[in-house]
Design a protein around this motif. Structure first.
Motif, PDB file in Angstrom:
ATOM      1  N   ARG A  71     -35.370   8.463  -7.622  1.00  0.00           N
ATOM      2  CA  ARG A  71     -34.352   7.686  -8.327  1.00  0.00           C
ATOM      3  C   ARG A  71     -33.482   8.573  -9.223  1.00  0.00           C
ATOM      4  NH1 ARG A  71     -33.490   4.083  -5.162  1.00  0.00           N
ATOM      5  NH2 ARG A  71     -32.285   3.004  -6.758  1.00  0.00           N
ATOM      6  N   VAL A  72     -32.995   9.663  -8.630  1.00  0.00           N
ATOM      7  CA  VAL A  72     -32.061  10.553  -9.330  1.00  0.00           C
ATOM      8  C   VAL A  72     -30.776  10.745  -8.520  1.00  0.00           C
ATOM      9  CG1 VAL A  72     -33.870  11.775 -10.605  1.00  0.00           C
ATOM     10  CG2 VAL A  72     -33.185  12.614  -8.349  1.00  0.00           C
ATOM     11  N   GLY A  73     -30.495   9.800  -7.614  1.00  0.00           N
ATOM     12  CA  GLY A  73     -29.287   9.895  -6.801  1.00  0.00           C
ATOM     13  C   GLY A  73     -29.432  10.779  -5.585  1.00  0.00           C
ATOM     14  N   SER A  74     -30.664  11.000  -5.134  1.00  0.00           N
ATOM     15  CA  SER A  74     -30.915  11.970  -4.071  1.00  0.00           C
ATOM     16  C   SER A  74     -30.429  11.519  -2.696  1.00  0.00           C
ATOM     17  CB  SER A  74     -32.403  12.298  -4.004  1.00  0.00           C
ATOM     18  OG  SER A  74     -33.171  11.134  -3.752  1.00  0.00           O
ATOM     19  N   LEU A 163     -36.215   6.094 -15.270  1.00  0.00           N
ATOM     20  CA  LEU A 163     -37.386   5.234 -15.422  1.00  0.00           C
ATOM     21  C   LEU A 163     -37.036   3.767 -15.204  1.00  0.00           C
ATOM     22  CD1 LEU A 163     -40.329   4.763 -16.109  1.00  0.00           C
ATOM     23  CD2 LEU A 163     -39.743   4.895 -18.543  1.00  0.00           C
ATOM     24  N   ASP A 164     -35.892   3.333 -15.690  1.00  0.00           N
ATOM     25  CA  ASP A 164     -35.469   1.957 -15.475  1.00  0.00           C
ATOM     26  C   ASP A 164     -35.328   1.663 -13.987  1.00  0.00           C
ATOM     27  OD1 ASP A 164     -34.139  -0.528 -17.012  1.00  0.00           O
ATOM     28  OD2 ASP A 164     -32.973  -0.116 -15.198  1.00  0.00           O
ATOM     29  N   SER A 165     -34.799   2.623 -13.244  1.00  0.00           N
ATOM     30  CA  SER A 165     -34.650   2.451 -11.809  1.00  0.00           C
ATOM     31  C   SER A 165     -36.002   2.408 -11.107  1.00  0.00           C
ATOM     32  CB  SER A 165     -33.790   3.584 -11.238  1.00  0.00           C
ATOM     33  OG  SER A 165     -33.477   3.342  -9.888  1.00  0.00           O
ATOM     34  N   PRO A 208     -28.254  17.850 -11.985  1.00  0.00           N
ATOM     35  CA  PRO A 208     -28.549  16.506 -12.494  1.00  0.00           C
ATOM     36  C   PRO A 208     -27.492  15.495 -12.019  1.00  0.00           C
ATOM     37  CG  PRO A 208     -28.660  18.148 -14.242  1.00  0.00           C
ATOM     38  CD  PRO A 208     -28.033  18.807 -13.057  1.00  0.00           C
ATOM     39  N   TYR A 209     -27.917  14.257 -11.907  1.00  0.00           N
ATOM     40  CA  TYR A 209     -27.032  13.191 -11.411  1.00  0.00           C
ATOM     41  C   TYR A 209     -25.749  13.079 -12.217  1.00  0.00           C
ATOM     42  CZ  TYR A 209     -25.512   8.437 -10.252  1.00  0.00           C
ATOM     43  OH  TYR A 209     -24.768   7.350  -9.876  1.00  0.00           O
ATOM     44  N   GLU A 210     -25.823  13.327 -13.512  1.00  0.00           N
ATOM     45  CA  GLU A 210     -24.642  13.183 -14.366  1.00  0.00           C
ATOM     46  C   GLU A 210     -23.535  14.174 -14.005  1.00  0.00           C
ATOM     47  OE1 GLU A 210     -27.952  11.098 -15.934  1.00  0.00           O
ATOM     48  OE2 GLU A 210     -27.808  13.244 -15.432  1.00  0.00           O
ATOM     49  N   GLN A 278     -22.913   4.342 -13.909  1.00  0.00           N
ATOM     50  CA  GLN A 278     -23.673   4.137 -15.147  1.00  0.00           C
ATOM     51  C   GLN A 278     -24.725   3.049 -14.935  1.00  0.00           C
ATOM     52  OE1 GLN A 278     -23.067   5.973 -18.087  1.00  0.00           O
ATOM     53  NE2 GLN A 278     -25.030   5.079 -18.697  1.00  0.00           N
ATOM     54  N   ARG A 279     -25.921   3.240 -15.504  1.00  0.00           N
ATOM     55  CA  ARG A 279     -26.983   2.256 -15.369  1.00  0.00           C
ATOM     56  C   ARG A 279     -27.297   1.632 -16.721  1.00  0.00           C
ATOM     57  NH1 ARG A 279     -30.562   1.079 -11.441  1.00  0.00           N
ATOM     58  NH2 ARG A 279     -32.329  -0.192 -12.094  1.00  0.00           N
ATOM     59  N   VAL A 280     -27.414   0.319 -16.737  1.00  0.00           N
ATOM     60  CA  VAL A 280     -27.868  -0.398 -17.924  1.00  0.00           C
ATOM     61  C   VAL A 280     -29.384  -0.464 -17.870  1.00  0.00           C
ATOM     62  CG1 VAL A 280     -27.807  -2.567 -19.183  1.00  0.00           C
ATOM     63  CG2 VAL A 280     -25.746  -1.748 -18.005  1.00  0.00           C
ATOM     64  N   THR A 281     -30.041   0.076 -18.872  1.00  0.00           N
ATOM     65  CA  THR A 281     -31.502   0.182 -18.836  1.00  0.00           C
ATOM     66  C   THR A 281     -32.144  -1.001 -19.566  1.00  0.00           C
ATOM     67  OG1 THR A 281     -31.475   1.561 -20.819  1.00  0.00           O
ATOM     68  CG2 THR A 281     -31.391   2.692 -18.705  1.00  0.00           C
TER      69      THR A 281
END
Length: 325
Positions: A71-74, A163-165, A208-210, A278-281
């Motif tokens: 869950r890092v955009g892989s 972690l939220d993902s 990193p994903y960012e 962007q992810r809302v956690t």
């Protein structure tokens, strides 16, 4: 965290060789019998050797192994390489391990002929301990892949969002407590993977994903560093169309056949290009947010950010825009 996971995390972080022989207990769904990392690794290597047999060392393509916590955009990164015309594979090493954990036998990875470069994502986690601590690069080298024909691409993501993902995708499958344990164990593996790559002479790049907030800058530099700069052009980043449905046969990702327990419908997104989202956690409790902020987890991400900036020549202004630091 349970005592078992704390022990594994400590051994992995310290690089203790006895980690290979610690008993990994079954959960009855994703791992059907007790085993050790050494036992599973040996079975994976034996299967990979079948696919690599008879290939001279100088005939192996340049393989970039995209590795990091899940869950890092892989998968989007994997599809990006596929769109660039580089055969892109979804966990060919880890899938063999999943068959072994399911008391089966995985299929050898038969490489395409005439290709100078390949990409394979191989992620840490999420279901059982072996997945969190396994080293796909070591398995490839032991199966015969020359270390100088490998590149380790370390993928990462801001820990709270990651972690939220994990919670969104796997709480209903393994429970909230195990999500937290396996997230922490997978994060500890960043230290071990970097340490191994350095000892084996495998070149490492961090992304990193960012960094996907400005892909027109960062992806071009990434491809150049990985030795596939000739495959990059700005058109790779947009207009994916049907190929952007990462769950479908239209995606330019070569998916293996996994054991039934591991099949998750709708696991991946539908992207129209390579771009940060962007992810809302909002799934995490305050205690879980605190876990994501602990130095043992947060520092691994900060190491990825610092390395990415150094490797891709990202200066202070761009670094602030991408990573906020």
């Amino acid at each position: 965290m349970t005592t078992a996971h704390t022990t594994l995390t400590d051994l992995l972080t310290s690089g203790a060789p006895e980690l290979a022989d610690v008993e990994l207990f079954p959960d009855g769904r994703y791992q059907l019998a007790g085993t050790t990392a050494r036992t599973v690794d040996a079975a994976v290597v034996a299967t990979l050797r079948i696919g690599f047999a008879g290939r001279p060392a100088d005939d192996f393509p340049l393989l970039t192994v995209g590795w990091g916590r899940c869950r890092v955009g892989s998968t989007a990164v994997t599809n990006l390489f596929g769109i660039a015309g580089i055969p892109a594979y979804y966990q060919p090493v880890k899938t063999v391990a999943r068959h072994v954990l399911s008391n089966g036998v995985g299929s050898p990875w038969h490489l395409p002929e005439g290709e100078s470069a390949l990409f394979a994502k191989e992620m840490a986690g999420p279901y059982v301990s072996y997945e969190c601590l396994f080293n796909p690069v070591r398995c490839l080298i032991e199966a015969g892949w020359p270390a100088d024909r490998l590149r380790l691409l370390v993928l990462d993501r801001e820990p709270e969002a990651s972690l939220d993902s994990w919670m969104a995708k796997w709480e209903d499958r393994i429970g909230r407590a195990r999500v937290l344990e396996n997230f922490a164990l997978s994060t500890a593996n960043y230290l071990a993977m970097r340490r191994f790559a350095a000892s084996a002479g495998v070149a490492v790049t961090h992304f990193p994903y960012e960094a996907s907030k400005q892909p027109e800058v960062t992806v071009a530099r990434l491809f150049e560093r990985l030795g596939v700069g000739d495959r990059y052009h700005p058109g790779l980043l947009t207009g994916w169309g049907a190929a952007g449905d990462l769950n479908s046969e239209h995606a330019l990702v070569r998916y293996p056949v996994e054991p039934e327990a591991y099949v998750v419908p709708g696991l991946h997104g539908n992207e129209q290009g390579y771009r940060f989202q962007q992810r809302v956690t909002d799934r995490l409790t305050e205690q879980e947010r605190a876990l994501a902020a602990e130095p043992a987890i947060r520092d691994r991400y900060l190491e990825s950010v610092a390395a990415c900036c150094a490797e891709l020549g990202i200066g202070a202004e761009l670094r602030s825009e991408l990573f906020g630091r």
